[in-house]
Every structure is written in C-alpha cells, then in structure tokens.
Scaffold this active site. Structure first.
Site, PDB file in Angstrom:
ATOM      1  CE  LYS A 157      -2.171  -1.428   3.660  1.00  0.00           C
ATOM      2  NZ  LYS A 157      -1.745  -2.821   3.759  1.00  0.00           N
ATOM      3  CB  THR A 158       3.686   2.334   2.138  1.00  0.00           C
ATOM      4  OG1 THR A 158       2.812   2.110   3.370  1.00  0.00           O
ATOM      5  CG2 THR A 158       4.308   3.621   2.464  1.00  0.00           C
ATOM      6  CG  ASP A 169      -0.153   3.306   7.112  1.00  0.00           C
ATOM      7  OD1 ASP A 169      -1.041   2.737   6.105  1.00  0.00           O
ATOM      8  OD2 ASP A 169       0.746   2.866   7.588  1.00  0.00           O
ATOM      9  CB  THR A 218      -4.854  -3.409   7.845  1.00  0.00           C
ATOM     10  OG1 THR A 218      -5.219  -2.893   9.237  1.00  0.00           O
ATOM     11  CG2 THR A 218      -3.446  -3.340   7.356  1.00  0.00           C
ATOM     12  NE  ARG A 264       6.486  -4.204   5.855  1.00  0.00           N
ATOM     13  CZ  ARG A 264       5.185  -3.474   6.288  1.00  0.00           C
ATOM     14  NH1 ARG A 264       4.252  -4.192   6.897  1.00  0.00           N
ATOM     15  NH2 ARG A 264       4.965  -2.254   5.719  1.00  0.00           N
TER      16      ARG A 264
HETATM   17  P1  ADP Z   1       1.884  -2.003   3.217  1.00  0.00           P
HETATM   18  O1  ADP Z   1       2.042  -0.651   3.132  1.00  0.00           O
HETATM   19  O2  ADP Z   1       0.820  -2.557   2.468  1.00  0.00           O
HETATM   20  O3  ADP Z   1       2.144  -2.498   4.789  1.00  0.00           O
HETATM   21  P2  ADP Z   1       4.782  -1.869   2.061  1.00  0.00           P
HETATM   22  O4  ADP Z   1       4.066  -0.883   0.781  1.00  0.00           O
HETATM   23  O5  ADP Z   1       5.332  -1.270   3.115  1.00  0.00           O
HETATM   24  O6  ADP Z   1       3.166  -2.537   2.689  1.00  0.00           O
HETATM   25  O7  ADP Z   1       5.585  -2.988   1.405  1.00  0.00           O
HETATM   26  C1  ADP Z   1       6.265  -3.711   2.116  1.00  0.00           C
HETATM   27  C2  ADP Z   1       7.740  -3.868   1.472  1.00  0.00           C
HETATM   28  O8  ADP Z   1       7.334  -5.008   0.384  1.00  0.00           O
HETATM   29  C3  ADP Z   1       8.273  -2.765   0.544  1.00  0.00           C
HETATM   30  O9  ADP Z   1       9.153  -1.850   1.118  1.00  0.00           O
HETATM   31  C4  ADP Z   1       8.710  -3.391  -0.782  1.00  0.00           C
HETATM   32  O10 ADP Z   1      10.149  -3.413  -0.598  1.00  0.00           O
HETATM   33  C5  ADP Z   1       7.942  -4.539  -0.898  1.00  0.00           C
HETATM   34  N1  ADP Z   1       6.945  -4.614  -1.838  1.00  0.00           N
HETATM   35  C6  ADP Z   1       5.598  -4.391  -1.639  1.00  0.00           C
HETATM   36  N2  ADP Z   1       5.041  -4.427  -2.866  1.00  0.00           N
HETATM   37  C7  ADP Z   1       5.974  -4.987  -3.698  1.00  0.00           C
HETATM   38  C8  ADP Z   1       5.768  -5.047  -5.258  1.00  0.00           C
HETATM   39  N3  ADP Z   1       4.432  -5.101  -6.027  1.00  0.00           N
HETATM   40  N4  ADP Z   1       6.850  -5.339  -5.884  1.00  0.00           N
HETATM   41  C9  ADP Z   1       7.859  -5.452  -5.038  1.00  0.00           C
HETATM   42  N5  ADP Z   1       8.127  -5.382  -3.841  1.00  0.00           N
HETATM   43  C10 ADP Z   1       7.226  -4.845  -3.175  1.00  0.00           C
END
Ligand code: ADP
Length: 361
Positions: free
Chosen positions: A80-81, A125, A174, A233
């Site tokens: 998401k981030t 977030d 989430t 992650r």
């Molecule tokens: P969320 O915000 O959903 O908790 P993040 O965006 O922080 O998750 O993602 C966590 C990590 O996973 C990121 O730092 C990145 O390195 C990796 N990641 C997430 N989505 C992808 C993607 N589609 N392709 C490659 N790496 C990804």
C-alpha cells in the site's frame, strides 16, 4: 520533488510544526528501504491494480489535474505504501506522509492541508483509525478542496471558508470494513491488494537479492517465496535473514539447503507459519475444541491484541484454509489439525448445543 517523512525531528517552518505528529508509516522501512520499487513498471504482481493506476496517471497527466483520491486496502506488507510512493515518483510531485492515529485532532491535520501544493499527495496510513471529528473535517477537503475553520468562540465565533490547493489524498487501511461509508465514498478509486503468488514473490526475492549483492539460487528463491505468506515485506525480511545466515555460517551464497536451515532456525515452517500462527491454531484447537471461537476470546487466551490477530495472523490462515470464519466465530479446519499433528476428534463437542461445522469428523 520532495518526500516529507519526518519523525522525531523539527520540520522546516513551512511544514507542520514540531508538535504536529507528522510520521512515516513503518518509518524505518519507509525512509531506508532500498528494496522498495520506485516506478510502476518495477512493481511485481498486482497487475490489475497497476494497470488501473497507469490509466489514472495517464489521464491526470493529459488533463494536467491531480490524481483522484485513492484508497488502498489489504493486509500489512502487500504494497500500500509502496504504491503511494511509486505514484509520487511517477508524477514527480511532493509526498507528505502521516497516519490516522497521529491525527488526533483537527489541528493536527491542518498543516498538511494548508501546506499541500497543487498536485501533491498526502498519504494517510491506517486511515480507519482517524478520529470521527477529523474524518468529518476532511470531507469538504476531499470534495471541494476547502476547509471550514471556526474563529473565535461563543456568539462572536465565525466560520472561515478557506480554499485549498487541489491535491490528492491516498489512504491505506488493513480494515476497510471499519471505514465509514461517507469516508469510503469520497475516494474515487478503491484498490484492494491481494496476497502475492509464489512466482511473483520469487521474482521479488531474486531482484532484491541482486540489489543486496547476494547470490541466491532459483530453488532457494522459490523456497523463500513459499515461506513468505504471500507478503513481499516478509519475503524481504526472510531474504535479509537468510543472507546474514549464509554469510555468518557459510560462504555467503544462498542455496536451498542453507535457506531451509536458516528459516528453520527462525521457526518458520514449510507452510510459512511462524510461532505465533501455530500458537493461534493450538489455542483454537486445544482450548476451544477447534471452534467456533470469537476473536476477542482468542486474543484474551493468547494474550495477543485483537488488532494483531485480525490484521496480521488471521488473513493468511484464512487464505491458506487453516481456519474458516463463520457467523459464530473462527473454526480450525482439518488441514490445521493435520499440520499440527493433532488427531481429528471423531465428533467435536459443540459448546452451544448445535452441530459444529466439521461435525462429520
Ligand atoms: P504496506 O504499506 O501494505 O504495509 P509496503 O508498501 O510497506 O506494505 O510494502 C512492504 C515492502 O514490500 C516494501 O518495502 C517493498 O520492498 C515490498 N513490496 C511491496 N509491494 C511490492 C511489489 N508489488 N513489488 C515489489 N516489492 C514490493
């Protein structure tokens, strides 16, 4: 292009004051995450989401307008981030990051609104944890790019209608079910992120191993992908651990044998379950006779917060069919019994006098 990700440091005068809780979600990772893709073409998987975002980007470039407000939902660690930061890089616009719990009152959100420049992105977030008063305060922002500020008190109070620059709010949650419908409806795009399949996770592991200057065999990358619960992650965290293990104990090259040994040391099993997942299943089976059990009762028994169970533990157990969710609570499936090596009862006792869902075994 600036990215405002400030935590524990005074922002410049033009930015929110030091007292305003401007924080970065998963700040350590957000700021220093060398593995986070920066362009849409580098995002692995989530193809349908990426395609729709590509259309939105193209349209806003052609019209010279800001991106529409976008809501991302899905379990933690799915991107998401990352999608929000990718959109900021693609457009070359400023990005400010904060989170629902940090915006305790209207005054906390105000600096973000007044400092937003044309076309910039404000990432919120955990938007489901925004207090109701703040949520209502941002409705006119999202609709008409204006905010109502009350000046003075009592009979001399008057409302000032402050116009704002046109900018984009990207929300991440989430728990989309906890979002009020007025807030949900003010987002023009809703994007649900799914768990990743093994091939996509293996690609992420291989690409990131190269970024970390680590040699990993294809078989080892697949093994890590299998044990990462469909979550990039976790794949990154497993990769970093396996790399350290290979460096400390071997010659630094990650083979499948070394990957397995390293993951076993972390107590991550072949189904990608960790200690916490197994405790959950054991609790459900041994204390609640396999269920149905409510999440609050499970959380109290395991001494783990309801949020952690609902956000981090249950989505993967549901998706891999170790549990099912019924109106009466969570139930362990025969697969969970088998995985833990616990014999299936012939007929499980039904605490409420009704036949339970797996009454046949
Ligand atoms: P969320 O915000 O959903 O908790 P993040 O965006 O922080 O998750 O993602 C966590 C990590 O996973 C990121 O730092 C990145 O390195 C990796 N990641 C997430 N989505 C992808 C993607 N589609 N392709 C490659 N790496 C990804």
């Amino acid at each position: 292009m600036r990215e405002r990700k400030i935590q524990g440091q005074a922002p410049p005068a033009s930015q929110p004051s030091a007292s305003s809780p401007l924080i970065a979600p998963a700040a350590d990772e957000t700021v220093n995450d060398s593995l986070r893709p920066t362009r849409l073409m580098d995002m692995i998987g989530q193809r349908a989401v990426a395609d729709r975002l590509r259309v939105a980007l193209e349209a806003c470039r052609i019209r010279g307008e800001p991106l529409p407000h976008i809501l991302f939902d899905g379990p933690p660690g799915l991107g998401k981030t990352t999608f929000a930061t990718v959109l900021h890089h693609e457009l070359g616009v400023e990005l400010a990051m904060t989170s629902g719990p940090a915006l305790d009152k209207k005054g906390d959100v105000m600096p973000f609104l007044t400092n937003a420049i044309e076309g910039s992105i404000l990432f919120i977030d955990e938007i489901h944890r925004l207090p109701k008063s703040v949520e209502e305060f941002i409705y006119p922002v999202m609709e008409d790019f204006r905010v109502d500020v009350v000046l003075g008190e009592g009979i001399s109070a008057r409302t000032l209608n402050l116009p704002l620059k046109k900018f984009t709010i990207i929300g991440a949650t989430t728990r989309s079910g906890m979002l009020s419908s007025p807030l949900r409806d003010r987002f023009h795009m809703h994007e649900h992120l799914e768990f990743y399949d093994i091939a996509d996770l293996a690609r992420i592991v291989t690409i990131n191993a190269a970024k970390l200057k680590t040699t990993i065999t294809q078989e080892a990358a697949l093994e890590l992908a299998h044990r990462s619960r469909g979550t990039p992650r976790l794949a990154n965290a497993r990769l970093r651990w396996v790399r350290d293990f290979a460096t400390a104990r071997y010659d630094g090259v990650v083979t499948v044998e070394i990957a397995r040994e390293a993951l076993e040391m972390q107590e991550i099993d072949r189904e990608a379950l960790d200690k916490q997942d197994r405790r959950y299943l054991e609790g459900l089976i041994q204390v609640f006779h396999g269920g149905p059990a409510g999440v609050e009762a499970l959380a109290a028994t395991l001494a783990i917060s309801v949020d952690t169970l609902a956000d981090e533990v249950e989505p993967f157990l549901l998706r891999s069919q170790f549990i099912i969710r019924t109106p009466r609570g969570r139930c362990a499936t025969p697969k969970a019994y088998e995985h833990l090596g616990i014999r299936l009862p012939k007929k499980r006792p039904a605490s409420d006098g009704q036949d339970n869902l797996f009454g046949h075994f």
